[in-house]
Design a protein around this motif. Structure first.
Motif, short mmCIF file in Angstrom:
data_model
loop_
_atom_site.label_atom_id
_atom_site.label_comp_id
_atom_site.label_asym_id
_atom_site.label_seq_id
_atom_site.Cartn_x
_atom_site.Cartn_y
_atom_site.Cartn_z
N ILE A 209 0.77 -1.22 0.26
CA ILE A 209 -0.01 0.07 0.09
C ILE A 209 0.73 1.31 -0.04
O ILE A 209 0.39 2.42 -0.18
CB ILE A 209 -1.00 0.04 1.05
N ASP A 210 2.12 0.98 0.21
CA ASP A 210 2.82 2.44 0.17
C ASP A 210 3.39 2.61 -1.57
O ASP A 210 3.92 3.73 -1.53
CB ASP A 210 4.48 2.11 0.83
N LEU A 211 2.98 1.86 -2.14
CA LEU A 211 3.04 2.39 -3.57
C LEU A 211 2.30 3.78 -3.82
O LEU A 211 2.71 4.35 -4.82
CB LEU A 211 2.45 1.18 -4.57
N ASP A 212 1.19 4.16 -2.89
CA ASP A 212 0.62 5.38 -3.10
C ASP A 212 1.52 6.37 -2.89
O ASP A 212 1.34 7.61 -3.34
CB ASP A 212 -0.65 5.19 -2.50
N HIS A 213 2.70 6.40 -2.47
CA HIS A 213 3.61 7.36 -2.02
C HIS A 213 4.18 7.85 -3.27
O HIS A 213 4.56 9.00 -3.47
CB HIS A 213 4.64 6.81 -1.07
N LEU A 214 4.32 6.91 -4.41
CA LEU A 214 4.76 7.35 -5.70
C LEU A 214 3.96 8.23 -6.31
O LEU A 214 4.41 9.06 -7.53
CB LEU A 214 4.84 6.10 -6.68
N VAL A 215 2.69 8.60 -6.06
CA VAL A 215 2.17 9.67 -6.84
C VAL A 215 2.01 11.12 -5.80
O VAL A 215 1.37 12.03 -6.36
CB VAL A 215 0.62 9.29 -7.17
N ALA A 216 2.74 11.01 -4.80
CA ALA A 216 2.69 12.10 -4.05
C ALA A 216 4.15 13.16 -4.17
O ALA A 216 5.10 12.40 -5.03
CB ALA A 216 3.01 11.84 -2.49
N THR A 217 4.16 14.24 -4.13
CA THR A 217 5.29 15.28 -4.20
C THR A 217 5.62 15.80 -2.93
O THR A 217 4.64 16.59 -2.28
CB THR A 217 4.92 16.33 -5.36
N PRO A 218 6.73 15.71 -2.48
CA PRO A 218 7.76 14.59 -2.96
C PRO A 218 7.16 13.38 -2.51
O PRO A 218 6.32 13.22 -1.75
CB PRO A 218 9.02 15.22 -1.99
N VAL A 219 8.02 12.39 -2.96
CA VAL A 219 7.56 10.88 -2.96
C VAL A 219 7.87 10.63 -1.32
O VAL A 219 6.86 9.91 -0.66
CB VAL A 219 8.56 9.95 -3.77
N PHE A 220 8.77 10.96 -0.68
CA PHE A 220 8.93 10.65 0.75
C PHE A 220 9.32 12.08 1.40
O PHE A 220 10.11 12.70 0.93
CB PHE A 220 10.17 9.74 1.02
N SER A 221 8.45 12.31 2.60
CA SER A 221 8.89 13.36 3.45
C SER A 221 8.68 12.85 4.97
O SER A 221 7.84 12.33 5.21
CB SER A 221 7.74 14.19 3.07
N PRO A 222 9.97 12.72 5.67
CA PRO A 222 10.12 12.18 6.74
C PRO A 222 9.05 12.96 7.66
O PRO A 222 8.94 12.45 8.75
CB PRO A 222 11.36 12.48 7.33
N ASP A 223 8.58 14.27 7.43
CA ASP A 223 7.63 14.94 8.47
C ASP A 223 6.26 14.98 7.97
O ASP A 223 5.59 15.79 8.39
CB ASP A 223 8.32 16.48 8.56
N ARG A 224 5.90 14.04 7.15
CA ARG A 224 4.42 14.03 6.69
C ARG A 224 3.88 12.61 7.13
O ARG A 224 4.39 11.49 7.09
CB ARG A 224 4.45 13.78 5.07
N CYS A 225 2.75 12.97 7.59
CA CYS A 225 1.60 11.57 8.37
C CYS A 225 1.05 11.24 6.86
O CYS A 225 0.54 11.68 6.16
CB CYS A 225 0.91 12.18 9.23
N SER A 226 1.49 9.97 7.12
CA SER A 226 0.65 9.26 5.66
C SER A 226 -0.91 9.12 5.81
O SER A 226 -1.45 8.77 4.85
CB SER A 226 1.22 7.82 5.60
#
Length: 106
Positions: free
Chosen positions: A40-57
């Motif tokens: 289910i972490d594949l949905d991170h690929l459509v976010a900008t940025p893909v990874f943000s350490p300070d973002r709640c999923s």
């Protein structure tokens, strides 16, 4: 660093504990199915940025939305989808814990 350890500790050890306790004769197969919850972490690929350490999923990414989470919980109650449902709920528990730690300033 501690937040990261807690987050990934839950991701790997909560499903392992459930597999060992409830599915001991076939725990490796069950544990692998639980780990498929990472998909289910594949949905991170459509976010900008893909990874943000300070973002709640939770409720940010579409596979982490409240609607999706309710479907994952319902999946536990149907025998054919129970194992993947448990894996997905374990994933959500790990991400929720990460969000709580993030919001507490951890």
């Amino acid at each position: 660093m501690l937040r990261l350890s807690i987050h990934y500790g839950i991701h790997f050890f909560l499903p392992l504990g459930i597999a060992l306790f409830f599915y001991k004769p076939k725990f490796l197969k069950v544990y692998f199915i639980f780990l498929l919850g990472f998909l289910i972490d594949l949905d991170h690929l459509v976010a900008t940025p893909v990874f943000s350490p300070d973002r709640c999923s939770i409720n940010y990414h579409f596979l982490h939305s409240y609607l999706a989470i309710s479907i994952y919980i319902l999946a536990i109650f149907w025998e054919k989808t129970r194992l993947i449902g448990i894996g997905l709920v374990c994933h959500i528990i790990a991400d929720t814990t990460d969000c709580m730690l993030l919001n507490s300033g951890f």
